[in-house]
Design a protein around this motif. Structure first.
Motif, mmCIF file in Angstrom:
data_model
loop_
_atom_site.group_PDB
_atom_site.id
_atom_site.type_symbol
_atom_site.label_atom_id
_atom_site.label_comp_id
_atom_site.label_asym_id
_atom_site.label_seq_id
_atom_site.Cartn_x
_atom_site.Cartn_y
_atom_site.Cartn_z
ATOM 1 N N LEU A 79 5.672 10.858 8.116
ATOM 2 C CA LEU A 79 5.122 11.889 7.365
ATOM 3 C C LEU A 79 4.281 13.040 8.045
ATOM 4 C CD1 LEU A 79 4.184 9.394 4.340
ATOM 5 C CD2 LEU A 79 5.784 11.332 4.029
ATOM 6 N N ALA A 80 3.502 12.461 9.091
ATOM 7 C CA ALA A 80 2.880 13.235 9.923
ATOM 8 C C ALA A 80 3.617 14.193 10.778
ATOM 9 C CB ALA A 80 1.848 12.594 10.952
ATOM 10 N N ALA A 81 4.690 13.864 11.114
ATOM 11 C CA ALA A 81 5.689 14.680 11.713
ATOM 12 C C ALA A 81 6.302 15.805 10.788
ATOM 13 C CB ALA A 81 6.853 14.015 12.542
ATOM 14 N N LYS A 82 6.613 15.519 9.412
ATOM 15 C CA LYS A 82 6.969 16.491 8.732
ATOM 16 C C LYS A 82 6.061 17.481 8.081
ATOM 17 C CE LYS A 82 10.493 16.436 5.076
ATOM 18 N NZ LYS A 82 11.404 15.640 4.385
ATOM 19 N N TRP A 83 4.887 16.801 7.422
ATOM 20 C CA TRP A 83 4.085 17.673 6.803
ATOM 21 C C TRP A 83 2.641 17.802 7.523
ATOM 22 C CZ3 TRP A 83 6.613 19.780 3.351
ATOM 23 C CH2 TRP A 83 7.803 18.948 2.748
ATOM 24 N N VAL A 88 1.123 -1.300 0.063
ATOM 25 C CA VAL A 88 -0.182 -0.008 0.119
ATOM 26 C C VAL A 88 0.890 1.019 0.070
ATOM 27 C CG1 VAL A 88 -0.236 0.017 2.599
ATOM 28 C CG2 VAL A 88 -2.005 1.100 1.038
ATOM 29 N N VAL A 89 0.486 2.212 -0.467
ATOM 30 C CA VAL A 89 1.183 3.543 -0.856
ATOM 31 C C VAL A 89 0.696 4.440 0.321
ATOM 32 C CG1 VAL A 89 1.857 5.491 -2.167
ATOM 33 C CG2 VAL A 89 1.345 3.345 -3.302
ATOM 34 N N VAL A 90 1.855 5.138 1.011
ATOM 35 C CA VAL A 90 1.545 5.929 2.212
ATOM 36 C C VAL A 90 2.104 7.207 1.758
ATOM 37 C CG1 VAL A 90 1.770 6.183 4.627
ATOM 38 C CG2 VAL A 90 1.730 4.036 3.791
ATOM 39 N N LYS A 91 1.203 8.235 1.602
ATOM 40 C CA LYS A 91 1.668 9.655 0.924
ATOM 41 C C LYS A 91 1.364 10.609 2.189
ATOM 42 C CE LYS A 91 0.652 9.031 -3.878
ATOM 43 N NZ LYS A 91 -0.237 9.445 -5.063
ATOM 44 N N GLY A 92 2.350 11.562 2.263
ATOM 45 C CA GLY A 92 2.285 12.856 2.691
ATOM 46 C C GLY A 92 1.313 13.621 2.146
ATOM 47 N N PHE A 127 1.701 16.902 1.432
ATOM 48 C CA PHE A 127 2.006 17.771 0.495
ATOM 49 C C PHE A 127 2.906 17.006 -0.394
ATOM 50 C CE2 PHE A 127 1.148 21.121 3.592
ATOM 51 C CZ PHE A 127 0.276 21.856 2.965
ATOM 52 N N TYR A 128 4.074 16.334 0.038
ATOM 53 C CA TYR A 128 5.071 15.562 -0.432
ATOM 54 C C TYR A 128 5.472 14.392 0.096
ATOM 55 C CZ TYR A 128 5.717 20.432 -2.035
ATOM 56 O OH TYR A 128 5.816 21.778 -2.231
ATOM 57 N N GLU A 129 6.237 13.403 -0.760
ATOM 58 C CA GLU A 129 6.606 12.306 -0.228
ATOM 59 C C GLU A 129 5.428 11.062 -0.324
ATOM 60 O OE1 GLU A 129 9.745 11.922 2.868
ATOM 61 O OE2 GLU A 129 9.536 14.322 2.953
ATOM 62 N N ALA A 130 6.077 9.988 -0.587
ATOM 63 C CA ALA A 130 5.254 8.912 -0.465
ATOM 64 C C ALA A 130 6.241 7.472 -0.535
ATOM 65 C CB ALA A 130 4.501 8.594 -2.081
ATOM 66 N N THR A 138 -0.859 16.270 9.124
ATOM 67 C CA THR A 138 -2.215 15.351 8.745
ATOM 68 C C THR A 138 -3.141 16.033 7.922
ATOM 69 O OG1 THR A 138 -3.134 15.547 10.972
ATOM 70 C CG2 THR A 138 -1.747 13.911 10.913
ATOM 71 N N PRO A 139 -3.839 15.330 7.010
ATOM 72 C CA PRO A 139 -4.108 14.035 7.136
ATOM 73 C C PRO A 139 -2.881 13.213 6.246
ATOM 74 C CG PRO A 139 -5.473 14.852 5.532
ATOM 75 C CD PRO A 139 -4.894 15.836 6.276
ATOM 76 N N VAL A 140 -2.831 11.813 6.558
ATOM 77 C CA VAL A 140 -1.948 11.140 5.646
ATOM 78 C C VAL A 140 -2.667 10.334 4.763
ATOM 79 C CG1 VAL A 140 -0.093 9.348 5.706
ATOM 80 C CG2 VAL A 140 -0.008 11.039 7.258
ATOM 81 N N ILE A 141 -2.536 9.946 3.453
ATOM 82 C CA ILE A 141 -3.166 9.294 2.728
ATOM 83 C C ILE A 141 -2.809 8.004 2.183
ATOM 84 C CG2 ILE A 141 -3.983 9.489 0.141
ATOM 85 C CD1 ILE A 141 -3.126 12.664 1.980
ATOM 86 N N LEU A 142 -3.469 6.977 2.286
ATOM 87 C CA LEU A 142 -3.261 5.553 2.005
ATOM 88 C C LEU A 142 -3.841 5.386 0.480
ATOM 89 C CD1 LEU A 142 -4.264 3.295 5.037
ATOM 90 C CD2 LEU A 142 -1.867 4.314 4.337
ATOM 91 N N GLN A 143 -3.157 4.910 -0.405
ATOM 92 C CA GLN A 143 -3.570 4.779 -1.759
ATOM 93 C C GLN A 143 -3.254 3.344 -2.448
ATOM 94 O OE1 GLN A 143 -1.763 6.892 -5.206
ATOM 95 N NE2 GLN A 143 -3.201 8.115 -4.729
ATOM 96 N N GLN A 144 -4.171 2.825 -3.102
ATOM 97 C CA GLN A 144 -4.010 1.525 -3.441
ATOM 98 C C GLN A 144 -2.589 1.492 -4.409
ATOM 99 O OE1 GLN A 144 -7.301 0.681 -6.594
ATOM 100 N NE2 GLN A 144 -6.118 -0.876 -7.248
#
Length: 357
Positions: free
Chosen positions: A189-193, A164-168, A170-173, A195-201
């Motif tokens: 990602l939450a510490a850097k950018w 599963v892809v975990v996306k920030g 604004f940036y980074e995945a 929340t929310p953080v996005i989960l993607q198929q």
């Protein structure tokens, strides 16, 4: 043909392992056949490489981080405008666009043009709203869920199969193979950018990107498609080649015309190996860091954006050269320490004085 003198401020001067779009935007503007540009670099960090690129930037000013709010940004830009008489600003970071959109009318009243999406357009393409965007415009998008805390993450992971892809925000995945990895990426990602953080198929296949320009009235003014040929461990394209794929370009045309997008954008696409289906996995609301490839292929999108923002007549362009390739590289610049000291202490540095620009 005489060129139009224009003073343009550009952000995104970072050009390291995760380069911003500012330097390729400036390179494109320098090669304009229509504009005689004076470039004002707007820098968030004192060690952004663009601060030290004498052949590209005429003057550099430090600007406040987006987290300090749009009023602080406006105050700084007002000062810079008093010094430079700006004609136009091209912001190049996702995180700063909210502030620039917020103050765009005020900037226009000062005589500073922009060509940006509206707040509604900007919000509609957020990573956490991609499924809604796909449903609205009948575009294939991967399944996505937004999560704000660890408990929501645990529940959401049950909706996906791995990887599963975990996306920030604004940036980074990152691609997570296990729940433990997904949790680790979530906290990072939450510490850097935030929340929310996005989960993607996860879509297994070939990645493509498109740089596109909309006039804000429903016209696609230009689009160039690129296939990534080398991707860094951080997921950044380090080499790519321009391609001609009408299905991909049709998607860009569909997105720009239906949203009536204003300004530059990048579409990130995946073509699934097993089915051949193309999925829109992300919309970045600004020019990509590889936009200079489009210029080399015959479509100078930053030049066209400036001329549109200035109210000039610009015709849409469809043709471009296929088979052009870009390869990024590292280059050590040797600079005087005085340059760093000046930008760090005064917040501005004259690289090329006005009379020499």
């Amino acid at each position: 043909m005489s060129k139009l003198p224009v003073t343009i401020a550009v952000t995104g001067l970072n050009n390291s392992d995760n380069p911003g779009p500012g330097i390729p935007v400036i390179r494109s503007l320098r090669e304009s056949r229509h504009l005689d540009v004076r470039i004002i670099g707007l820098s968030y960090e004192n060690l952004e490489p663009g601060v030290y690129m004498d052949d590209l930037v005429d003057m550099v000013y430090a600007i406040p981080y987006p987290s300090l709010g749009h009023e602080t940004l406006l105050a700084r830009l007002t000062y810079i405008h008093e010094q430079e008489s700006l004609d136009l600003i091209i912001p190049n970071f996702d995180a700063e666009l909210f502030s620039f959109i917020k103050i765009s009318d005020t900037l226009a009243g000062m005589g500073i043009r922009t060509l940006l999406p509206t707040q509604e357009q900007f919000d509609a393409r957020l990573k956490g709203k991609l499924v809604e965007f796909g449903d609205r415009f009948a575009i294939n998008v991967p399944k996505s869920l937004t999560v704000f805390n660890a408990d929501e993450l645990t529940d959401a992971l049950g909706e996906f199969s791995y990887p599963v892809v975990v996306k920030g925000k604004f940036y980074e995945a990152y691609v997570a193979q296990t729940a433990e990895q997904a949790h680790g990426y979530f906290y990072k990602l939450a510490a850097k950018w935030g929340t929310p953080v996005i989960l993607q198929q996860f879509i297994k296949g070939q990645e493509y990107n498109i740089t596109a320009l909309g006039d804000g009235k429903g016209r696609l003014m230009g689009a160039v498609a690129m296939r990534k040929t080398y991707i860094t461990p951080n997921g950044k394209g380090w080499a790519g080649v321009s391609i001609d794929d009408e299905n991909l370009l049709d998607m860009a045309r569909k997105v720009v015309t239906q949203t009536r997008w204003g300004g530059g954008m990048e579409l990130e696409l995946m073509q699934e190996d097993s089915t051949g289906d193309v999925y829109l996995i992300e919309i970045n609301p600004r020019f990509p860091a590889w936009v200079y490839l489009a210029t080399a292929c015959g479509q100078n999108h930053p030049d066209r954006l400036v001329r549109l923002a200035l109210g000039q007549h610009v015709d849409p362009q469809e043709d471009y050269e296929v088979g052009k390739m870009f390869v990024r590289y590292s280059w050590d610049m040797i600079c005087d320490l005085s340059r760093f000291q000046e930008i760090a202490t005064t917040g501005e540095v004259a690289i090329r004085p006005m009379e020499l620009a």
